[in-house]
Design an enzyme around this catalytic site. Structure first.
Site, PDB file in Angstrom:
ATOM      1  N   LYS A  21     -10.706  -3.992  -3.871  1.00  0.00           N
ATOM      2  CA  LYS A  21     -11.326  -2.703  -4.204  1.00  0.00           C
ATOM      3  C   LYS A  21     -10.314  -1.715  -4.764  1.00  0.00           C
ATOM      4  O   LYS A  21     -10.684  -0.758  -5.427  1.00  0.00           O
ATOM      5  CB  LYS A  21     -12.067  -2.118  -2.999  1.00  0.00           C
ATOM      6  CG  LYS A  21     -11.219  -1.987  -1.766  1.00  0.00           C
ATOM      7  CD  LYS A  21     -12.075  -1.950  -0.506  1.00  0.00           C
ATOM      8  CE  LYS A  21     -11.246  -2.413   0.681  1.00  0.00           C
ATOM      9  NZ  LYS A  21     -11.991  -3.068   1.721  1.00  0.00           N
ATOM     10  N   LYS A  27      -5.463 -10.823  -6.641  1.00  0.00           N
ATOM     11  CA  LYS A  27      -6.683 -11.008  -5.841  1.00  0.00           C
ATOM     12  C   LYS A  27      -7.718  -9.945  -6.206  1.00  0.00           C
ATOM     13  O   LYS A  27      -7.364  -8.828  -6.582  1.00  0.00           O
ATOM     14  CB  LYS A  27      -6.363 -10.988  -4.352  1.00  0.00           C
ATOM     15  CG  LYS A  27      -6.167  -9.627  -3.769  1.00  0.00           C
ATOM     16  CD  LYS A  27      -6.196  -9.616  -2.238  1.00  0.00           C
ATOM     17  CE  LYS A  27      -5.977  -8.174  -1.811  1.00  0.00           C
ATOM     18  NZ  LYS A  27      -5.896  -7.907  -0.424  1.00  0.00           N
ATOM     19  N   LYS A  52       0.825  -1.214   0.000  1.00  0.00           N
ATOM     20  CA  LYS A  52       0.000   0.000   0.000  1.00  0.00           C
ATOM     21  C   LYS A  52       0.856   1.260   0.000  1.00  0.00           C
ATOM     22  O   LYS A  52       0.540   2.245  -0.656  1.00  0.00           O
ATOM     23  CB  LYS A  52      -0.935   0.024   1.212  1.00  0.00           C
ATOM     24  CG  LYS A  52      -2.120  -0.909   1.067  1.00  0.00           C
ATOM     25  CD  LYS A  52      -3.146  -0.635   2.154  1.00  0.00           C
ATOM     26  CE  LYS A  52      -4.263  -1.667   2.133  1.00  0.00           C
ATOM     27  NZ  LYS A  52      -5.168  -1.547   3.268  1.00  0.00           N
TER      28      LYS A  52
HETATM   29  P1  TYM Z   1     -10.710  -6.079   4.207  1.00  0.00           P
HETATM   30  O1  TYM Z   1     -11.738  -5.071   4.588  1.00  0.00           O
HETATM   31  O2  TYM Z   1      -9.731  -5.737   3.169  1.00  0.00           O
HETATM   32  O3  TYM Z   1     -11.409  -7.406   3.725  1.00  0.00           O
HETATM   33  C1  TYM Z   1     -12.407  -8.058   4.489  1.00  0.00           C
HETATM   34  C2  TYM Z   1     -12.244  -9.561   4.397  1.00  0.00           C
HETATM   35  O4  TYM Z   1     -12.333 -10.003   3.029  1.00  0.00           O
HETATM   36  C3  TYM Z   1     -11.243 -10.857   2.744  1.00  0.00           C
HETATM   37  N1  TYM Z   1     -10.913 -10.710   1.313  1.00  0.00           N
HETATM   38  C4  TYM Z   1     -10.767 -11.731   0.454  1.00  0.00           C
HETATM   39  N2  TYM Z   1     -10.863 -13.063   0.604  1.00  0.00           N
HETATM   40  C5  TYM Z   1     -10.669 -13.832  -0.483  1.00  0.00           C
HETATM   41  N3  TYM Z   1     -10.395 -13.336  -1.717  1.00  0.00           N
HETATM   42  C6  TYM Z   1     -10.288 -12.006  -1.915  1.00  0.00           C
HETATM   43  N4  TYM Z   1     -10.026 -11.527  -3.121  1.00  0.00           N
HETATM   44  C7  TYM Z   1     -10.467 -11.142  -0.808  1.00  0.00           C
HETATM   45  N5  TYM Z   1     -10.418  -9.791  -0.657  1.00  0.00           N
HETATM   46  C8  TYM Z   1     -10.681  -9.548   0.654  1.00  0.00           C
HETATM   47  C9  TYM Z   1     -10.120 -10.355   3.638  1.00  0.00           C
HETATM   48  O5  TYM Z   1      -9.149 -11.345   3.821  1.00  0.00           O
HETATM   49  C10 TYM Z   1     -10.884 -10.043   4.898  1.00  0.00           C
HETATM   50  O6  TYM Z   1     -11.054 -11.199   5.672  1.00  0.00           O
HETATM   51  N6  TYM Z   1      -7.296  -5.914   7.813  1.00  0.00           N
HETATM   52  C11 TYM Z   1      -8.630  -6.395   7.508  1.00  0.00           C
HETATM   53  C12 TYM Z   1      -9.700  -5.838   8.402  1.00  0.00           C
HETATM   54  C13 TYM Z   1      -9.540  -6.094   9.855  1.00  0.00           C
HETATM   55  C14 TYM Z   1      -9.655  -7.338  10.528  1.00  0.00           C
HETATM   56  C15 TYM Z   1      -9.504  -7.055  11.912  1.00  0.00           C
HETATM   57  C16 TYM Z   1      -9.856  -8.644  10.089  1.00  0.00           C
HETATM   58  C17 TYM Z   1      -9.316  -5.146  10.817  1.00  0.00           C
HETATM   59  N7  TYM Z   1      -9.308  -5.720  12.057  1.00  0.00           N
HETATM   60  C18 TYM Z   1      -9.565  -8.075  12.869  1.00  0.00           C
HETATM   61  C19 TYM Z   1      -9.894  -9.654  11.064  1.00  0.00           C
HETATM   62  C20 TYM Z   1      -9.755  -9.367  12.422  1.00  0.00           C
HETATM   63  C21 TYM Z   1      -8.950  -5.978   6.088  1.00  0.00           C
HETATM   64  O7  TYM Z   1      -8.387  -5.074   5.556  1.00  0.00           O
HETATM   65  O8  TYM Z   1      -9.960  -6.621   5.528  1.00  0.00           O
END
Ligand code: TYM
Length: 342
Positions: free
Chosen positions: A208, A205, A122
């Site tokens: 967004k 992957k 990022k």
């Molecule tokens: P975020 O908001 O980017 O994504 C949310 C969840 O979606 C999953 N994900 C995917 N899984 C499979 N294939 C994909 N292409 C794909 N894109 C996204 C992500 O793995 C995620 O599970 N850092 C985290 C948010 C967070 C969090 C937490 C997660 C903050 N605190 C505590 C777990 C526990 C994030 O950016 O997710």
């Protein structure tokens, strides 16, 4: 992989989070994480968090953030999270997240944080010196989210694995230094849907922040747009419908999505589509995706029509979450050597 729970034993706890940084969740979020969230509320004590503190690590607009936080909440209830069985809340409404993050950041090595690949990716996009310190400490806030609730398991996609390893390390380090306090959580990452890829760039992957919206299937997309994106998905040379991640990443992704949503195994799909072209697979897949998305889209719109009720549901979640967070933070404060407060 799922933990069995007997009626007499307390249920194991899960926590997960999602960022309110888009106008809709996408299929990667849904298959990689959210679908598991819904399933786990039947067997686990479930906490799910809309991580708006994480959402401000990149430049943001306040009105947009507020709107997207509500859109995120509406989608979570629309996919089937039940406020009776799951605690669904907004991170910033539970101030203990930021408080624990500070303590954990004092236990994290600078070099350790520098090795986080999501930060490297990022920050490389915007130039490392322009990246905020908040983006740098992002994974430590994520660790605080998880450890506050003493979660046993964390349902996420593959891209979060490194952050979960850091979380485990920090839990163990704290316990070692100050006495047993935190549960070291396990990642819960079902293999078949761990990484859904971009329809236009099937080795990357679905994300967004990807370059073209044509590669992302949004839960709230219009049906015509869903059909178009799937029909135009990049496929591979040759005509055979066969899963082969290295030589046929496009078709493999489509087969995996179909399989995850229809419940038919990839092998059965290969057999069923033998001798047919990519078009046949895409046409059927578009219908299956729409059968999943359309009810969610309708329910989301209904929930968004009553913002007052939505905000109230979130406050109920925040109150419940806060009870647990306060308790953990009380122990942490004491262990670390802060004077009592209450
Ligand atoms: P975020 O908001 O980017 O994504 C949310 C969840 O979606 C999953 N994900 C995917 N899984 C499979 N294939 C994909 N292409 C794909 N894109 C996204 C992500 O793995 C995620 O599970 N850092 C985290 C948010 C967070 C969090 C937490 C997660 C903050 N605190 C505590 C777990 C526990 C994030 O950016 O997710």
């Amino acid at each position: 992989m799922p933990i069995e729970s007997s009626p007499s034993a307390p249920r194991p706890r899960v926590l997960s989070g999602i960022q309110p940084t888009a106008d809709s969740f996408h299929l990667g979020n849904y298959l990689g994480a959210l679908r598991q969230w819904v399933a786990l509320q039947d067997t686990h004590d479930a906490f799910y968090c809309i991580v708006d503190l994480h959402a401000i690590t990149m430049e943001h607009d306040p009105q947009t953030l507020r709107r997207r936080t509500r859109v995120a909440a509406a989608q979570l209830f629309a996919i089937g999270l039940d406020p009776e069985r799951s605690t669904v809340f907004v991170q910033s409404q539970v101030p203990e997240h930021a408080e624990l993050q500070w303590v954990l950041s004092c236990l994290t090595g600078f070099g350790e944080a520098s090795r986080m690949t999501q930060f490297k990716d990022k920050s490389a996009k915007q130039g490392t010196s322009a990246a905020s310190v908040g983006l740098f400490t992002y994974p430590i806030l994520q660790a605080a989210d998880i450890l506050l609730y003493q979660a046993d398991q964390v349902p996420v996609g593959e891209d979060q694995r490194q952050h979960l390893e850091l979380t485990r390390t920090l839990a163990q380090r704290f316990n070692h230094r100050f006495g047993e306090t935190f549960v070291a959580p396990e990642a819960y990452i079902p293999k078949a849907t761990a990484k859904i890829t971009d329809l236009q760039e099937p080795t990357a992957k679905m994300s967004k922040s990807s370059s073209s919206p044509q590669g992302i299937l949004d839960l709230l997309d219009e049906p015509g747009s869903v059909r178009k994106k799937i029909m135009r998905a990049v496929t591979d040379t040759g005509t055979e419908i066969k899963a082969d991640e290295v030589n046929k990443p496009g078709v493999t992704n489509l087969l995996r999505i179909h399989s995850a949503l229809s419940g038919t195994s990839v092998e059965d799909l290969e057999r069923r589509f033998e001798g047919q072209g990519y078009g046949a697979l895409k046409k059927e897949l578009a219908q299956i995706v729409l059968d999943t998305f359309e009810p969610i889209r309708e329910r989301t719109a209904k929930l968004l029509a009553d913002e007052g009720e939505l905000d109230r549901m979130l406050m109920v979640g925040a109150d419940r979450a806060r009870e647990v967070a306060r308790q953990t933070m009380g122990t942490v404060r004491d262990r670390v050597g802060f004077l009592g407060r209450d």
